[in-house]
Design a protein around this motif. Structure first.
Motif, PDB file in Angstrom:
ATOM      1  N   THR A 102       0.848  -1.192   0.000  1.00 50.34           N
ATOM      2  CA  THR A 102       0.000   0.000   0.000  1.00 50.34           C
ATOM      3  C   THR A 102       0.884   1.243   0.000  1.00 50.34           C
ATOM      4  OG1 THR A 102      -0.092  -0.049   2.392  1.00 50.34           O
ATOM      5  CG2 THR A 102      -1.924  -1.094   1.228  1.00 50.34           C
ATOM      6  N   GLY A 103       0.423   2.251  -0.707  1.00 50.53           N
ATOM      7  CA  GLY A 103       1.168   3.509  -0.752  1.00 50.53           C
ATOM      8  C   GLY A 103       2.414   3.388  -1.604  1.00 50.53           C
ATOM      9  N   ALA A 104       3.191   4.472  -1.590  1.00 53.98           N
ATOM     10  CA  ALA A 104       4.382   4.519  -2.442  1.00 53.98           C
ATOM     11  C   ALA A 104       5.654   4.215  -1.657  1.00 53.98           C
ATOM     12  CB  ALA A 104       4.493   5.900  -3.079  1.00 53.98           C
ATOM     13  N   GLY A 105       5.520   4.090  -0.334  1.00 54.19           N
ATOM     14  CA  GLY A 105       6.724   3.851   0.472  1.00 54.19           C
ATOM     15  C   GLY A 105       7.397   5.164   0.849  1.00 54.19           C
ATOM     16  N   GLU A 106       6.579   6.154   1.177  1.00 50.84           N
ATOM     17  CA  GLU A 106       7.134   7.478   1.495  1.00 50.84           C
ATOM     18  C   GLU A 106       8.114   7.413   2.671  1.00 50.84           C
ATOM     19  OE1 GLU A 106       3.975   6.852   0.831  1.00 50.84           O
ATOM     20  OE2 GLU A 106       3.130   8.380  -0.490  1.00 50.84           O
ATOM     21  N   ASP A 107       7.777   6.580   3.686  1.00 48.91           N
ATOM     22  CA  ASP A 107       8.688   6.499   4.843  1.00 48.91           C
ATOM     23  C   ASP A 107       9.998   5.809   4.479  1.00 48.91           C
ATOM     24  OD1 ASP A 107       7.101   7.950   6.486  1.00 48.91           O
ATOM     25  OD2 ASP A 107       6.111   6.207   7.400  1.00 48.91           O
ATOM     26  N   LEU A 108       9.904   4.783   3.610  1.00 47.06           N
ATOM     27  CA  LEU A 108      11.142   4.137   3.135  1.00 47.06           C
ATOM     28  C   LEU A 108      12.012   5.159   2.429  1.00 47.06           C
ATOM     29  CD1 LEU A 108       9.555   0.992   1.425  1.00 47.06           C
ATOM     30  CD2 LEU A 108      10.989   0.946   3.476  1.00 47.06           C
ATOM     31  N   TRP A 109      11.347   5.969   1.615  1.00 45.79           N
ATOM     32  CA  TRP A 109      12.065   6.983   0.827  1.00 45.79           C
ATOM     33  C   TRP A 109      12.725   7.999   1.752  1.00 45.79           C
ATOM     34  CZ3 TRP A 109      14.530   7.033  -3.274  1.00 45.79           C
ATOM     35  CH2 TRP A 109      14.756   8.171  -4.066  1.00 45.79           C
ATOM     36  N   ARG A 110      12.001   8.400   2.818  1.00 41.46           N
ATOM     37  CA  ARG A 110      12.608   9.341   3.787  1.00 41.46           C
ATOM     38  C   ARG A 110      13.834   8.709   4.444  1.00 41.46           C
ATOM     39  NH1 ARG A 110       7.026  10.270   4.923  1.00 41.46           N
ATOM     40  NH2 ARG A 110       6.416  12.238   3.950  1.00 41.46           N
TER      41      ARG A 110
END
Ligand SMILES: NC(=O)c1ccc[n+]([C@@H]2O[C@H](COP(=O)([O-])OP(=O)(O)OC[C@H]3O[C@@H](n4cnc5c(N)ncnc54)[C@H](OP(=O)(O)O)[C@@H]3O)[C@@H](O)[C@H]2O)c1
Length: 260
Positions: A102-110
């Protein structure tokens, strides 16, 4: 050249399922002139790659290392673990292996942005991302991935993705560029390859080079390693490039193209 100004080799060697003798194969590849190695935390090849690099005696600045973190867990810690296995202080490029469910993985990206800030990666990017998911990462952070690593061959690619990548100055790295051998016997491919005195595999690699996408073919066998880097002495004509472009049927050797 990546949009950050850093340079990346135009051809690399893949290491998924490079299980026979990873260290020996990597040492051979470096000797043959390969300067980019692609791996991932989940390939099991990182310790062997470290051995191969050490065996080659190559200076750190003279090779380019790409690795990946998984879509679950702490991406910052996974980055550190990858570097430990590789016996390196930094990766040239650290990718999110695939988007989470789910989602784009914004936290992974951060987390990767932080890893880059701390010097653990020179550049960061994604793999198996659609244009919408890349947009979501950019909207959330302002940070544009340098690379999207995706399955890519004349039999399966996307003009929309190519256009988008060019607009955003994102480099497409082409994985499974040899279709995992499944289409190497295609007659239309062989016919064109024969004209140039090259193999179908060499033609597929060259097709990428001339379209500014970056292939990372994997090869256990020395003969294959030699063949795959012997692609800088011929040029596919515009006409033949068009014919190759026309083979697109969104083919995936792994099931589906996740970015379409
Ligand atoms: N980001 C991702 O999700 C993702 C997914 C898949 C792959 N990748 C990366 O991309 C790399 C390449 O993709 P891939 O390994 O899936 O497939 P590939 O490079 O398309 O194909 C590898 C196969 O082609 C054979 N081969 C290599 N050179 C050849 C030649 N000149 N003539 C005939 N056959 C040849 C290899 O044989 P031998 O090994 O016997 O020499 C091997 O069986 C991977 O290793 C990995 O690093 C990334």
């Amino acid at each position: 050249m990546l949009h950050t100004g850093n340079r990346m080799p135009v051809l690399g060697v893949g290491t998924w399922q490079l299980t026979n003798d990873t260290a020996g194969t990597i040492a051979t590849a470096l000797t043959l002139g390969y300067r980019m190695i692609d791996t991932s935390g989940d390939y099991g090849t990182q310790p062997g790659i470290a051995d191969g690099i050490n065996r080659s005696g190559m200076e750190r600045a003279d090779f380019y290392l790409v690795t990946k973190v998984e879509e679950v867990g702490d991406a910052y810690q996974a980055t550190r673990k990858n570097l430990d296995e590789l016996q390196l202080d930094y990766a040239d490029l650290m990718l999110i292996h695939r988007p989470p469910r789910t989602g784009a993985g914004e936290d992974l990206w951060r987390s990767l942005i932080r890893a880059k800030g701390d010097g653990l990666a020179k550049d960061i990017g994604v793999s198996n991302y659609s244009t919408d998911l890349i947009d979501a990462l950019i909207d959330a952070t302002g940070e544009v991935p340098t690379v999207n690593q995706i399955e890519w061959s004349p039999f399966g690619y996307s003009d929309d993705m190519l256009r988008y990548a060019m607009e955003k100055h994102i480099v497409i790295q082409a994985y499974s560029p040899l279709t995992r051998t499944k289409r190497l016997r295609d007659e239309r491919l062989s016919e064109i390859a024969t004209k140039y005195g090259k193999s179908p595999a060499q033609l597929l690699i060259r097709w990428n080079l001339q379209r500014a996408t970056v292939p990372i073919p994997k090869a256990n066998q020395r003969q294959h390693l030699e063949e795959n880097i012997d692609v800088f002495d011929f040029e596919i004509s515009e006409h033949d490039l068009e014919t190759l472009n026309g083979l697109n049927e969104r083919y995936s050797s792994l099931g589906t193209l996740p970015y379409i």
